[in-house]
Design an enzyme around this catalytic site. Structure first.
Site, PDB file in Angstrom:
ATOM      1  N   LEU A  33       0.818  -1.220   0.000  1.00 40.68           N
ATOM      2  CA  LEU A  33       0.000   0.000   0.000  1.00 40.68           C
ATOM      3  C   LEU A  33       0.853   1.272   0.000  1.00 40.68           C
ATOM      4  CD1 LEU A  33      -2.797  -1.076   2.536  1.00 40.68           C
ATOM      5  CD2 LEU A  33      -2.707  -1.386   0.046  1.00 40.68           C
ATOM      6  N   HIS A  34       0.344   2.279  -0.718  1.00 35.06           N
ATOM      7  CA  HIS A  34       0.994   3.593  -0.769  1.00 35.06           C
ATOM      8  C   HIS A  34      -0.098   4.654  -0.644  1.00 35.06           C
ATOM      9  CE1 HIS A  34      -0.567   3.532  -4.834  1.00 35.06           C
ATOM     10  NE2 HIS A  34       0.114   2.409  -5.099  1.00 35.06           N
ATOM     11  N   HIS A  37      -3.473   4.205  -2.493  1.00 40.61           N
ATOM     12  CA  HIS A  37      -4.436   3.363  -1.768  1.00 40.61           C
ATOM     13  C   HIS A  37      -5.041   4.142  -0.599  1.00 40.61           C
ATOM     14  CE1 HIS A  37      -1.551   0.220  -3.413  1.00 40.61           C
ATOM     15  NE2 HIS A  37      -2.697  -0.213  -3.889  1.00 40.61           N
ATOM     16  N   GLY A 147      -9.235   3.298  -8.210  1.00 44.99           N
ATOM     17  CA  GLY A 147      -8.425   4.440  -8.629  1.00 44.99           C
ATOM     18  C   GLY A 147      -8.528   4.684 -10.125  1.00 44.99           C
ATOM     19  N   GLN A 148      -8.585   5.962 -10.491  1.00 48.90           N
ATOM     20  CA  GLN A 148      -8.565   6.353 -11.898  1.00 48.90           C
ATOM     21  C   GLN A 148      -7.244   5.945 -12.559  1.00 48.90           C
ATOM     22  OE1 GLN A 148     -10.853   7.530 -13.894  1.00 48.90           O
ATOM     23  NE2 GLN A 148      -9.372   7.675 -15.566  1.00 48.90           N
ATOM     24  N   ASP A 150      -5.986   3.161 -12.798  1.00 45.30           N
ATOM     25  CA  ASP A 150      -6.232   1.970 -13.620  1.00 45.30           C
ATOM     26  C   ASP A 150      -7.504   2.199 -14.440  1.00 45.30           C
ATOM     27  OD1 ASP A 150      -4.286  -0.381 -12.519  1.00 45.30           O
ATOM     28  OD2 ASP A 150      -4.786   1.065 -10.962  1.00 45.30           O
ATOM     29  N   VAL A 176      -3.236   9.591  -7.473  1.00 49.15           N
ATOM     30  CA  VAL A 176      -2.332  10.285  -6.548  1.00 49.15           C
ATOM     31  C   VAL A 176      -0.911  10.161  -7.109  1.00 49.15           C
ATOM     32  CG1 VAL A 176      -1.418  10.326  -4.195  1.00 49.15           C
ATOM     33  CG2 VAL A 176      -3.841   9.821  -4.591  1.00 49.15           C
ATOM     34  N   MET A 184       1.736   7.236  -8.369  1.00 47.56           N
ATOM     35  CA  MET A 184       2.124   6.243  -7.354  1.00 47.56           C
ATOM     36  C   MET A 184       1.687   4.856  -7.797  1.00 47.56           C
ATOM     37  SD  MET A 184       1.674   7.968  -3.683  1.00 47.56           S
ATOM     38  CE  MET A 184       2.485   9.518  -3.346  1.00 47.56           C
ATOM     39  N   SER A 186       2.523   0.435  -6.718  1.00 51.58           N
ATOM     40  CA  SER A 186       3.279  -0.556  -5.945  1.00 51.58           C
ATOM     41  C   SER A 186       4.518  -0.999  -6.715  1.00 51.58           C
ATOM     42  CB  SER A 186       2.397  -1.778  -5.658  1.00 51.58           C
ATOM     43  OG  SER A 186       1.219  -1.377  -4.995  1.00 51.58           O
TER      44      SER A 186
HETATM   45  P1  AMP Z   1      -3.592  -2.360  -6.685  1.00 49.12           P
HETATM   46  O1  AMP Z   1      -3.206  -2.692  -5.278  1.00 49.12           O
HETATM   47  O2  AMP Z   1      -2.478  -1.873  -7.527  1.00 49.12           O
HETATM   48  O3  AMP Z   1      -4.436  -3.438  -7.324  1.00 49.12           O
HETATM   49  O4  AMP Z   1      -4.568  -1.115  -6.578  1.00 49.12           O
HETATM   50  C1  AMP Z   1      -5.692  -1.130  -5.745  1.00 49.12           C
HETATM   51  C2  AMP Z   1      -6.536   0.090  -6.033  1.00 49.12           C
HETATM   52  O5  AMP Z   1      -5.767   1.262  -5.772  1.00 49.12           O
HETATM   53  C3  AMP Z   1      -6.994   0.160  -7.491  1.00 49.12           C
HETATM   54  O6  AMP Z   1      -8.336   0.611  -7.548  1.00 49.12           O
HETATM   55  C4  AMP Z   1      -6.055   1.167  -8.088  1.00 49.12           C
HETATM   56  O7  AMP Z   1      -6.599   1.858  -9.188  1.00 49.12           O
HETATM   57  C5  AMP Z   1      -5.851   2.111  -6.910  1.00 49.12           C
HETATM   58  N1  AMP Z   1      -4.612   2.874  -7.085  1.00 49.12           N
HETATM   59  C6  AMP Z   1      -3.365   2.394  -7.364  1.00 49.12           C
HETATM   60  N2  AMP Z   1      -2.485   3.400  -7.523  1.00 49.12           N
HETATM   61  C7  AMP Z   1      -3.188   4.552  -7.340  1.00 49.12           C
HETATM   62  C8  AMP Z   1      -2.848   5.945  -7.382  1.00 49.12           C
HETATM   63  N3  AMP Z   1      -1.606   6.355  -7.644  1.00 49.12           N
HETATM   64  N4  AMP Z   1      -3.836   6.842  -7.150  1.00 49.12           N
HETATM   65  C9  AMP Z   1      -5.105   6.444  -6.888  1.00 49.12           C
HETATM   66  N5  AMP Z   1      -5.486   5.152  -6.834  1.00 49.12           N
HETATM   67  C10 AMP Z   1      -4.547   4.227  -7.052  1.00 49.12           C
END
Ligand code: AMP
Length: 283
Positions: A33-34, A37, A147-148, A150, A176, A184, A186
């Site tokens: 997480l960052h 998230h 998140g937008q 993706d 973000v 950002m 992972s």
């Molecule tokens: P992930 O853990 O990469 O599957 O992401 C989980 C959720 O966090 C997804 O809905 C992503 O679109 C969202 N997410 C990942 N990076 C960002 C970011 N930089 N800004 C906003 N949402 C994000």
């Protein structure tokens, strides 16, 4: 925060917390997480009575030559962030719990699943749609936060929710970024310092498209040309796709006046990064 490892434990944890008219929000993640998230967790906390998060590195959405095995797993640090953001219940199941032997049902959102990342990562969006549908059935959230960043995933999930009449609202939160513009992710932790610097051409190219569009340029080919020139300044950055599309169908548009999604994916060394901006309609 309660941590549920099994589906039945998750259902019990939610049943005992949910009272009449409670709103449950779900934030699905793959962990590591960052602050991207974190923004989803905060949006969920602001709108929902009960906040559920999930951490599951979903094998079904990784191709055979992708980074499933080395995907960062930082469970303890993740739990600290989830606690700090006042998450009520965390669902962190094993792969066997989610996909018992013989599981053979897959959700396939025809059309959009083959575009953008779906074109370079065959089967990726079937894996995403399947895990998200399963999480919706397990958690039964009123609102789910994505998140937008993706953008193609958002298009696939919106279509799935509409086509299957799933009783859930999708809340899409802005991307973000780091102070220098890098979105950002992972996967940013895979980047060497050199690659981290080279990767900035992606957000810079998107920013340029935004600026040109704001000044009145709506021709997609010209916007893409300007972006390609910026990315070409870093030969180590290899474009996978760079497209201007309709945000819902993910089909290319020639003109952006009605609004458009400008999306890019590129390899920086061994790391594949994605980023995008939404161009608003010209009024
Ligand atoms: P992930 O853990 O990469 O599957 O992401 C989980 C959720 O966090 C997804 O809905 C992503 O679109 C969202 N997410 C990942 N990076 C960002 C970011 N930089 N800004 C906003 N949402 C994000």
């Amino acid at each position: 925060m309660h941590i549920a490892r099994t589906i039945s434990e998750m259902r019990v944890a939610l049943r005992s917390r949910r009272v009449l008219n409670h709103t449950v929000g779900l934030v699905p993640t793959m962990g590591a997480l960052h602050d991207g998230h974190r923004s989803l967790l905060q949006a969920a906390r602001a709108r929902c009575d009960i906040v559920a998060a999930s951490i599951f590195v979903n094998p079904l959405q990784f191709g055979p030559n992708e980074d499933f095995a080395r995907y960062p797993r930082t469970f303890e640090a993740d739990c600290r962030m989830l606690e700090a953001e006042r998450v009520d219940v965390l669902f962190a199941p094993s792969a066997e719990e989610i996909y018992p032997a013989g599981a053979s049902t897959v959700i396939c959102v025809e059309g959009v699943r083959d575009r953008l990342d779906g074109a370079s990562r065959p089967g990726h969006f079937d894996g995403v749609a399947t895990i998200v549908a399963k999480l919706f059935h397990i958690v039964q959230p009123e609102i789910a936060f994505f998140g937008q960043k993706d953008a193609a995933q958002v298009a696939v999930l919106r279509r799935m929710v509409r086509d299957l009449n799933l009783p859930v609202e999708l809340a899409v939160c802005p991307t973000v970024r780091e102070a220098d513009g890098l979105a950002m992710s992972s996967r940013n932790r895979y980047l060497s310092p050199d690659e981290r610097r080279q990767a900035l051409v992606l957000s810079r190219a998107l920013q340029t498209a935004e600026t040109l569009a704001r000044r009145g340029e709506s021709n997609a080919a010209r916007l893409l040309d300007a972006m390609r020139k910026i990315v070409a300044a870093e030969p180590a950055v290899k474009i996978d796709y760079m497209e201007i599309v309709d945000a819902h169908t993910l089909l290319p548009v020639e003109d952006t006046q009605a609004g458009a999604l400008v999306a890019v994916a590129a390899h920086v060394g061994a790391t594949r990064l994605i980023d995008n901006v939404l161009l608003p309609p010209v009024v």
